[in-house]
Design a protein around this motif. Structure first.
Motif: not given
Length: 224
Positions: A214-224
Motif C-alpha cells: 500500500y505504501k508503493n501503491l499510494v506513492l506511485k499514484q500521487i507522484n504521477f
C-alpha cells in the motif's frame, strides 16, 4: 498539535449508545467480553443473551447500554478507528518530512494491530480481527444515511481526512486523496481477511508485505 495530544482520548459518538460503557465497570466488562465473544463465534451468532451469560449478568443490563447488537458493533468499530487515529496523531506529530509522515501513517492504518496495555479492558488484537471481518456490516444497512447524519461514522471519516491531508502535503495537486485513502484502508481489511480465509486472492503473505504494497501503491499514484 501539542494541545490535541494532551486532550486526546478514545471518543465514541454518544448517539451510538444509551449509556456510556466507559462510565462503569459493567460497561467496560460488556465491551471486553463482547469483543471476546464476537471473535469466538462471529457477529451473526452473537446475541445479548449469550453475552449476558458470559458476564454473569442479565440481558436487560446489556440493553441499558446498547439498543441492539448493531449499535454495539458500530461502537466497537468506532472505538477501533479512534484508537488508530490516536496512534496516528501521536506517532506523526513530530515528523517534518511529508513523505516520511505519510508512509508512517499508511503503516499505522494498514497493519494488523498489536495489543495496547494503555486500555486494559480492550483486546486490540481481537478487536482488529472483528473490524477486518465485520466492519462493512456496520454501514452496509438500510439505515446508513440516517446513522451517518447522526455521526455514527464520523471517526472513520476523520481518520480518512487526516491521511488525505498527509497526501496533500506530499502533492497538493493530487485530485482524489480521500478516494485513495478510503480505498486503501478498506482494501487492507479485505487483504487481511483474504490472507486468513481466502489466500488465493492475495499475494501478501504477512503484514510487512501488505504495508509495503500500500505504501508503493499510494506513492506511485500521487507522484504521477
Amino acid at each position: 498539535m501539542k494541545q490535541i495530544l494532551s486532550n486526546f482520548k478514545i471518543q465514541v459518538n454518544e448517539n451510538i449508545y444509551l449509556k456510556d460503557p466507559e462510565s462503569s465497570k459493567l460497561g467496560k466488562k460488556i465491551i471486553d467480553h463482547s469483543i471476546l465473544l464476537i471473535d469466538e463465534i462471529g457477529f451473526e451468532h452473537f446475541t445479548f443473551r449469550k453475552l449476558a451469560e458470559q458476564i454473569q449478568s442479565t440481558e436487560s443490563s446489556v440493553y441499558r447500554y446498547f439498543e441492539n447488537k448493531h449499535q454495539l458493533l458500530v461502537y466497537l468499530t468506532n472505538w477501533y478507528w479512534s484508537w488508530i487515529e490516536y496512534k496516528l496523531v501521536f506517532s506523526t506529530h513530530n515528523i517534518a518530512d511529508p513523505t516520511t509522515k505519510l508512509e508512517l501513517g499508511l503503516e499505522i492504518a494498514t497493519r494488523a494491530p498489536a495489543e495496547d496495555e494503555q486500555f486494559s479492558h480492550v483486546n486490540e488484537v481481537k478487536l482488529g480481527g472483528i473490524v477486518v471481518a465485520e466492519f462493512s456490516k456496520s454501514y452496509l444497512t438500510k439505515e446508513v444515511d440516517q446513522e451517518n447524519q447522526e455521526g455514527y461514522f464520523a471517526t472513520f471519516k476523520r481518520l480518512v481526512s487526516l491521511l488525505a491531508e498527509m497526501i496533500k502535503e506530499v502533492n497538493p495537486e493530487y485530485p482524489h486523496p480521500k478516494s485513495l485513502i478510503s480505498t486503501v484502508i478498506q482494501g487492507a481489511l479485505h487483504q487481511q481477511y483474504s490472507r486468513e480465509h481466502l489466500p488465493s486472492l492475495t499475494d501478501c503473505k504477512n503484514d510487512d508485505e501488505l504495508v509495503q504494497f500500500y505504501k508503493n501503491l499510494v506513492l506511485k499514484q500521487i507522484n504521477f
